[in-house]
Structure formats: C-alpha cells, structure tokens
Write a protein that holds these residues in place. Structure first.
Motif, PDB file in Angstrom:
ATOM      1  N   GLY A  69      10.267   6.335  13.414  1.00 31.24           N
ATOM      2  CA  GLY A  69      10.861   5.027  13.668  1.00 31.24           C
ATOM      3  C   GLY A  69      10.624   4.489  15.059  1.00 31.24           C
ATOM      4  N   HIS A  70      10.140   5.334  15.987  1.00 34.59           N
ATOM      5  CA  HIS A  70       9.900   4.882  17.359  1.00 34.59           C
ATOM      6  C   HIS A  70       8.913   5.847  18.005  1.00 34.59           C
ATOM      7  N   THR A  71       7.791   5.326  18.522  1.00 30.59           N
ATOM      8  CA  THR A  71       6.798   6.203  19.146  1.00 30.59           C
ATOM      9  C   THR A  71       7.285   6.680  20.502  1.00 30.59           C
ATOM     10  N   ALA A  72       6.631   7.719  21.027  1.00 26.81           N
ATOM     11  CA  ALA A  72       7.036   8.322  22.293  1.00 26.81           C
ATOM     12  C   ALA A  72       5.993   8.044  23.369  1.00 26.81           C
ATOM     13  N   ALA A  73       6.414   8.072  24.619  1.00 24.17           N
ATOM     14  CA  ALA A  73       5.499   7.940  25.755  1.00 24.17           C
ATOM     15  C   ALA A  73       4.745   9.244  25.949  1.00 24.17           C
ATOM     16  N   ASN A  74       3.506   9.139  26.380  1.00 23.21           N
ATOM     17  CA  ASN A  74       2.690  10.346  26.500  1.00 23.21           C
ATOM     18  C   ASN A  74       3.257  11.341  27.508  1.00 23.21           C
ATOM     19  N   GLU A  75       3.837  10.844  28.633  1.00 17.96           N
ATOM     20  CA  GLU A  75       4.345  11.756  29.649  1.00 17.96           C
ATOM     21  C   GLU A  75       5.586  12.506  29.178  1.00 17.96           C
ATOM     22  N   ALA A  76       6.313  11.927  28.194  1.00 19.63           N
ATOM     23  CA  ALA A  76       7.503  12.595  27.679  1.00 19.63           C
ATOM     24  C   ALA A  76       7.151  13.765  26.767  1.00 19.63           C
ATOM     25  N   VAL A  77       5.945  13.753  26.212  1.00 20.63           N
ATOM     26  CA  VAL A  77       5.534  14.789  25.265  1.00 20.63           C
ATOM     27  C   VAL A  77       4.528  15.747  25.880  1.00 20.63           C
ATOM     28  N   PHE A  78       3.497  15.198  26.547  1.00 24.22           N
ATOM     29  CA  PHE A  78       2.412  16.019  27.075  1.00 24.22           C
ATOM     30  C   PHE A  78       2.567  16.354  28.561  1.00 24.22           C
ATOM     31  N   LYS A  79       3.592  15.793  29.225  1.00 16.99           N
ATOM     32  CA  LYS A  79       3.918  16.112  30.621  1.00 16.99           C
ATOM     33  C   LYS A  79       2.815  15.708  31.614  1.00 16.99           C
ATOM     34  N   GLY A  80       1.951  14.762  31.247  1.00 15.47           N
ATOM     35  CA  GLY A  80       0.930  14.288  32.165  1.00 15.47           C
ATOM     36  C   GLY A  80       1.341  12.972  32.789  1.00 15.47           C
ATOM     37  N   PRO A  81       0.450  12.356  33.570  1.00 12.68           N
ATOM     38  CA  PRO A  81       0.761  11.044  34.151  1.00 12.68           C
ATOM     39  C   PRO A  81       0.875   9.996  33.058  1.00 12.68           C
ATOM     40  N   PRO A  82       1.743   8.994  33.216  1.00 13.01           N
ATOM     41  CA  PRO A  82       1.908   7.966  32.181  1.00 13.01           C
ATOM     42  C   PRO A  82       0.638   7.132  32.032  1.00 13.01           C
ATOM     43  N   LEU A  83       0.273   6.865  30.767  1.00 14.91           N
ATOM     44  CA  LEU A  83      -0.867   6.005  30.469  1.00 14.91           C
ATOM     45  C   LEU A  83      -0.338   4.664  29.982  1.00 14.91           C
ATOM     46  N   PRO A  84      -0.818   3.556  30.528  1.00 13.14           N
ATOM     47  CA  PRO A  84      -0.228   2.252  30.214  1.00 13.14           C
ATOM     48  C   PRO A  84      -0.381   1.841  28.757  1.00 13.14           C
ATOM     49  N   TYR A  85      -1.328   2.371  28.045  1.00  9.29           N
ATOM     50  CA  TYR A  85      -1.506   1.977  26.643  1.00  9.29           C
ATOM     51  C   TYR A  85      -0.763   2.905  25.676  1.00  9.29           C
ATOM     52  N   LEU A  86      -0.100   3.947  26.182  1.00  8.92           N
ATOM     53  CA  LEU A  86       0.673   4.857  25.329  1.00  8.92           C
ATOM     54  C   LEU A  86       2.152   4.720  25.660  1.00  8.92           C
ATOM     55  N   ARG A  87       2.681   3.478  25.474  1.00  6.63           N
ATOM     56  CA  ARG A  87       4.090   3.175  25.733  1.00  6.63           C
ATOM     57  C   ARG A  87       4.882   3.229  24.421  1.00  6.63           C
ATOM     58  N   PRO A  88       6.169   3.560  24.481  1.00  2.00           N
ATOM     59  CA  PRO A  88       6.974   3.607  23.258  1.00  2.00           C
ATOM     60  C   PRO A  88       7.092   2.227  22.608  1.00  2.00           C
ATOM     61  N   VAL A  89       6.952   2.178  21.281  1.00  2.00           N
ATOM     62  CA  VAL A  89       7.109   0.934  20.523  1.00  2.00           C
ATOM     63  C   VAL A  89       7.894   1.233  19.254  1.00  2.00           C
ATOM     64  N   GLU A  90       8.511   0.178  18.702  1.00  2.00           N
ATOM     65  CA  GLU A  90       9.200   0.305  17.429  1.00  2.00           C
ATOM     66  C   GLU A  90       8.183   0.494  16.301  1.00  2.00           C
ATOM     67  N   CYS A  91       8.614   1.189  15.244  1.00  2.00           N
ATOM     68  CA  CYS A  91       7.727   1.457  14.104  1.00  2.00           C
ATOM     69  C   CYS A  91       8.383   0.992  12.819  1.00  2.00           C
ATOM     70  N   ILE A  92       7.580   0.451  11.906  1.00  2.00           N
ATOM     71  CA  ILE A  92       8.080  -0.069  10.634  1.00  2.00           C
ATOM     72  C   ILE A  92       8.577   1.043   9.728  1.00  2.00           C
ATOM     73  N   ASN A  93       8.038   2.276   9.915  1.00  2.00           N
ATOM     74  CA  ASN A  93       8.424   3.392   9.044  1.00  2.00           C
ATOM     75  C   ASN A  93       9.517   4.207   9.729  1.00  2.00           C
ATOM     76  N   PRO A  94      10.677   4.387   9.059  1.00  2.00           N
ATOM     77  CA  PRO A  94      11.815   5.048   9.711  1.00  2.00           C
ATOM     78  C   PRO A  94      11.712   6.568   9.780  1.00  2.00           C
ATOM     79  N   GLY A  95      10.737   7.171   9.165  1.00  2.00           N
ATOM     80  CA  GLY A  95      10.633   8.627   9.217  1.00  2.00           C
ATOM     81  C   GLY A  95      10.817   9.268   7.856  1.00  2.00           C
ATOM     82  N   PRO A  96      11.015  10.593   7.806  1.00  2.00           N
ATOM     83  CA  PRO A  96      11.347  11.494   8.914  1.00  2.00           C
ATOM     84  C   PRO A  96      10.152  11.779   9.818  1.00  2.00           C
TER      85      PRO A  96
END
Length: 705
Positions: free
Chosen positions: A231-258
């Motif tokens: 339901g919501h994508t994650a930022a790359n630095e929150a998952v991979f622990k690297g520097p933030p990439l401007p094109y990998l920002r969290p956004v809302e998703c049409i599919n709620p999961g799981p």
C-alpha cells in the motif's frame, strides 16, 4: 514405430499419426520429409491468448530458413473421456471459428536469412550451476520479464516490467553485482531469470520497449522493484541503508497488500492494477520512480555504461560453413571460467575481459586454443568449424529410498529439457534447474504408477522401473567412450531375461547403479582399468569383472531358483490359478503372488505394457503389486511362463495367483470348522462323525492344544 500405436481405439490418445503426417507432406507439399519435431510448441487451448500463441510460434518458426513447413493438428476426442478433455483442442478452444479464421488470414511470413547481426549490449549472467553465460541484453530480458511477472497480466504492466528490468540490468553491467566474473545472477538476489518461462506476451513487451530505460537527470536509474509494497512504497535508505536516491521516494500504491518483498521502487501488483484501469507503462513508471524520464522520450542518445576490458567473439559453423546454434564455449583464465552459447546465427561473445592469458574451447569437442594473450581493451575474433556436433556419453546413477512416489534428478547444468514417458504412454517435460535442491540441474516428476519409465534429454535415453518409492537419479557426462565399459544381461534360473532389477557396480572409488531393461541388459560406461564387483542389489549374486579401460567387457548374471522351486529338469511346467475379486473403488488391478521379486507384465487394451515386480505393494501381501486400469477392456497379465487375461470395466479388481499343486495339497479349503476347546474323547467323537459323512470325509483334522 510400434504397430499398436495405430490401433483405432487409441485415436483419442494419440493425435499424431506419423505415417499419415509423412504422407500429408508428400502429397500436399511434394516434400519427402525425414525429420519431424514433435511437441515443439506447448499450448493450452483454454488460454485466452491461445490463438496469439499459435500465431506467434508460427511466425517465429517459419521465419527460420531451416524450417520447411509447420502443421498444427486441431483434434477432437470422440470418446469424451474426462482424462482426455484437457488435450482436446476442439473441446477446449474458447472460440473455434474465430481461431480458424484468424489463422487462415495470417499473411505470408518473410524468411529471415541467418546472418550474423550487429551485436547489442551484452550481460554476463551467473547461472545456477556456477557457470557464467554471456547473453545479448534483449535475449536475457525475455527470460526475466516472463519470470518476474505472469504472462497473463496486462501488456502495459509487462512493458513497465521490461523497462525496469532493463534499467536494473544495465546498472548491473556498469557496477557488477557478482564482480569480477559476472554482472548479475538468476535469483531474487538480483532479478529472477528462467528461460523455460519465455512467453509471446512477455516477448511482445520486450520488443515494444526495446532499448528503453529509466533516466534521472541524464543518468541511468537503478530501478529496484518488488512484488507488493503493502500500500505504500519505501525509501531506499530505509531498506538498503545507503544514501537517499531522489527517484526512490515513498509513494502511495493502488494495491493495499499484503506486503511481499522489500517495497522499494515499483510495486509489481500495483503496476498490474494501474494497467487494468487503463494507465500506460510510462505513467506507471513515473508514479513509482519520482522525477524520471523514459529514454525514448529524450533526444539525447542513451548513455552506454562503462565497459572495461576486452572482448573475444566469433562464429561457430559446421563443415559446410552453416551456422551452428546452441554450441557451448568455455573461456578460462587462472581460477576464473566463463561460458557462452552460440546464437541462431552461430555467433558468440565474451565481454568485459581484463588483460591476461586465456584458454578457449568448444565444450564436448577437442577444439581448443591455449595461451591467448589479450591486451587491455583488445578485441579478438576467433571462428570455429565444428566437423561433427558435440557428443557425449552419459551415466545414470540410481538411489532409491522410502518416501513419496517422486522421481528426482540432477544434471550438471540448468536449462536442459527433460522428457519423461510414463508406463501409460503419457509424456511430461521439465527443465533442469527448476528444483535446485537436487543440484544445479535438479528436476522432479510425480510418478505414482508402478512400471517402466523412459527418461530422455539431449540425445540420451534411459529406462527405469519404479514401484512407488522416492528415486533419485544423477546424470554425469563422460568422455564419450574413450575408456572401457562393462555390459551384460540378467537372467532368471531358467535363462529368461529379468527386467527392472537394480544392478550395482563397485570398485576403487566407483559406486554406480543401473537397472536391467526389458531384455535384461545393463551397462556401465567410462570405466578405468581395474577390477569391479557387479551384483544384483536384492539377491545373493555377485561377480568380479576385470575391465581393461579401453574396450567393452561382457558379463552374464543368473538369479538362483526360488527356494521352493523344483530344479529337476524332468519336472512338468508349473500350473497356476487366478482368483478374482471385484469391488467398487479406484480403477486399478491389485494382485498377489506367493513371493516377492517376480517380474510381472500387465498389458492394457492400449498395448502399452506396464512392468513391475511382485512385492512392490506389500500392503497386498508379501508378493503384492498394483497397476492402474483406467481403460475398460481385456488386460493381459504375464509372469514366469504364465499368461492370464482379465476383463475390467473401471472398478477395482484384485487377483490372487496360487500354484495348482498348492491348491491340491491344501485340499482347496474354503471353510474351516473351529470348535471351542473340547475334551479329547468328545473331539475324537466329532471327527469320527465328520469322517463318516462322504461330503466332509478327509477335509478335517484334529489339532491338539
């Protein structure tokens, strides 16, 4: 070709009548056909894109100048058997009239000459068996898109997947994830790849987005993606622990999961839902990757990733100069090794090579060049002329153990198509590598029916008798017959061939198992000189054999007579009786013999004989056996020198076999009077009364407790 294949009663099981097919080519096309490729296309008539699959396969096949003609048989099952319905195209085709009219309206297919094309971007792929295969990028993507997404998903979702996968792969070429030997692997550690999943719908998505990648400010984006972000994508630095990439920002998703996966970048199920509501692949990608552009929109040329090092490439042809496809080439340097496979035009490539000394060889042949010196950034062209196709001899090692009725196997590498023919005549296909738990080239079949199975792959064919247990077969390629072999036959005590028995070979560092065939024969190839012990695994039969390491040594193994057999040559032949009991249940024939280890052959009305051993189903008795009996009609049961005929009509039938002399010595007891404990005088009185009656005289006896 066996005559029973043309029995009219089998028309619902065997649609391809090869004699008629050959006559069709001769009469309709004026062609004398010698080779026909059966089951080259595997289509599901109930698929919504069935017609598209057939048309795609026809276009791709007929464009090859080596293909003379292509014929599809659209057949119908006259028996309306439920077991045949999935294979009956007429009955399963959703819109038969539309299917036929679209095929009839297909335009002529232009023939594409087999000429070496301009090489595109290459990628080094680490295969499951540890080898490295060099592929063209677009060819590699065919196996990625079809594995990462279902072919039945909307085309716009598949196109979004193709662009994301291409971007990810090119980023891996620029910064190899398995440096220094490979750029990318075939697992979810990088992105999944399986060439056996290639599908027309996914191919179309790759073609329609050819060369397109995701760019951020004129730089190639690393296009991460996962199955479901929840339901919501994650930022790359929150998952991979690297520097933030401007094109990998969290956004809302049409599919709620799981949620399923790391959640960074494109959500595959979200792409599916966006495509279903009508969004284009460009809109999907721009939603999940912030501020990006697709390379096709830009006027600037696409940046080419840095490709350090040199290259070795060339053509593989036969003696007449015609291209040879699917030839494996191996390149080695110090402790590094890589492989490439020649394409349809015979071309191959090794890229990103550092300076050094190399050895290159054509796998399976004696063609080899050593001491190749490659300078930094140098390009070498090495062509090969293969006089004969690479050949190899294969050895099968068999291990049986308690477990589910599964035939598991292992080949040295992945990507080899394996065909299994069951005792019922049905064929199933697998691709080595789809069950890595058995090894790099692991595969698995479900084998519930006891009897003789036939395995084939490449140009190899093997036979194996199974009786419901877990069986593991391991195949190894040998040197093609340059060493010695031990071959022979297994006979029973009367000189008749014995099928389906396990034969073991042991020697200095050697332990192998083979199975005797229908003619009792077995063989062990590629043996060094030495003494070997050949034995029947479940009998006290062992023989020591000397092999010279250069030629074939022949041995004959003879099983001892059963413990109760009468060895006198003047004894009359044994006579057996068959007792039959029918009852509701699964359509099968269960049977019992007095002892285990007796080969039994059951031939159904179709003529496809099932071979098994008594004792394979101990729940039915010490000599129990069982075979499916789904075809109503007359079944023939043979064992030792006995032949019986049995009529079945879909119910469970149990047959008990007894020797006539055993029945006579038992007085054919069908009932027994068992009294409670009696005084001795009273028991003798009762026995005298029974002996006085002619109907019961000689049938009873007195047991003293």
């Amino acid at each position: 070709m066996r005559d029973w294949l043309y029995d009219p009663r089998l028309s619902s099981w065997y649609a391809f009548r090869w004699r008629r097919v050959l006559n069709l080519f001769r009469q309709r096309y004026g062609l004398q056909v010698r080779v026909i490729i059966d089951e080259a296309g595997n289509f599901g008539a109930a698929d919504h894109d069935f017609t598209d699959q057939v048309m795609y396969y026809a276009r791709e096949t007929l464009a090859d100048p080596r293909v003379i003609a292509l014929t599809f048989f659209l057949w119908q099952d006259p028996t309306r058997s439920p077991g045949n319905l999935p294979n009956s195209w007429v009955d399963r085709c959703i819109n038969l009239d539309n299917h036929i009219s679209r095929l009839a309206a297909m335009p002529d297919v232009p023939i594409a000459p087999l000429q070496p094309g301009t090489p595109g971007r290459a990628i080094r792929v680490l295969m499951p068996d540890g080898s490295v295969r060099v592929m063209e990028m677009e060819e590699y993507l065919r196996g990625v898109v079809a594995t990462e997404m279902s072919f039945s998903w909307p085309l716009e979702a598949l196109k979004a997947q193709a662009v994301a996968a291409r971007s990810y792969a090119l980023a891996a070429v620029a910064n190899p994830r398995h440096a220094p030997t490979a750029d990318i692997c075939t697992t979810t550690h990088c992105q999944a790849y399986n060439e056996s999943r290639i599908n027309p719908n996914c191919d179309l998505a790759v073609r329609q987005t050819r060369g397109q990648v995701i760019m951020y400010q004129n730089e190639l984006a690393v296009a991460y993606y996962s199955a479901n972000c929840g339901g919501h994508t994650a930022a790359n630095e929150a998952v991979f622990k690297g520097p933030p990439l401007p094109y990998l920002r969290p956004v809302e998703c049409i599919n709620p999961g799981p949620k399923n996966g790391h959640g960074v970048g494109m959500c595959q199920w979200g792409a599916h839902d966006m495509a279903r509501r009508g969004d284009t692949y460009e809109k999907i990608l721009k939603h999940y990757y912030t501020g990006v552009r697709i390379s096709a929109e830009m006027s600037e040329p696409l940046p080419t990733p840095e490709t350090e090092g040199g290259e070795i490439r060339g053509l593989v042809t036969d003696a007449d100069g015609k291209p040879l496809a699917d030839v494996r080439l191996r390149l080695t340097r110090d402790d590094w090794a890589g492989e490439a496979v020649s394409g349809p035009d015979g071309s191959y490539r090794f890229v990103h090579l550092p300076a050094g000394r190399y050895t290159i060889e054509v796998v399976g042949t004696k063609l080899r060049q050593e001491g190749l010196t490659l300078a930094e950034g140098q390009r070498l062209v090495i062509d090969w002329k293969v006089v004969a196709p690479p050949t190899a001899t294969w050895q099968m090692d068999v291990k049986r153990q308690f477990g589910l009725p599964i035939l598991a196997g292992s080949l040295p590498r992945a990507g080899i198509e394996v065909t299994l023919q069951t005792p019922l005549g049905l064929s199933f296909k697998r691709v080595s590598g789809d069950r890595p738990k058995y090894g790099p080239g692991g595969f698995e079949f479900w084998t519930p029916n006891p009897g003789l199975y036939r395995l084939s792959f490449l140009d190899q064919k093997f036979e194996l008798t199974l009786d419901g247990q877990f069986t593991l077969v391991t195949f190894t390629a040998t040197s093609g017959g340059t060493r010695g072999s031990i071959q022979g036959e297994l006979l029973d005590h009367s000189g008749r061939p014995v099928a389906g028995r396990a034969i073991t070979l042991t020697g200095d560092g050697v332990s192998r198992t083979a199975t005797s065939g229908n003619d009792g024969r077995f063989s062990f190839a590629d043996l060094e000189a030495g003494d070997y012990s050949v034995a029947v695994a479940d009998a006290a039969v062992t023989q020591t054999v000397r092999c010279d390491g250069r030629s074939a040594t022949t041995v004959t193994l003879t099983l001892p007579p059963p413990s109760d057999a009468r060895p006198s040559p003047s004894a009359p032949p044994e006579r057996w009786a068959m007792q039959v009991v029918r009852k509701p249940g699964t359509a099968a024939i269960g049977g019992r013999l007095p002892e285990a280890g007796i080969p039994v052959a059951i031939t159904p009305p179709s003529g496809q004989t099932i071979h098994l051993l008594s004792g394979s189903q101990p729940r039915l008795g010490v000599g129990g056996f069982e075979a499916p009996a789904t075809q109503p009609g007359i079944y023939t049961i043979q064992f030792l020198n006995q032949t019986f005929r049995l009529s079945t009509d879909g119910q469970y039938t149990f047959v008990n076999f007894v020797r006539e002399d055993e029945r006579a010595t038992r007085g054919e007891r069908q009932a027994r009077l068992v009294s409670h404990r009696l005084p001795t005088a009273q028991a003798h009185s009762l026995l005298q009364h029974l002996e006085a009656d002619p109907a019961t005289r000689g049938s009873f006896e007195l047991d003293e407790l």
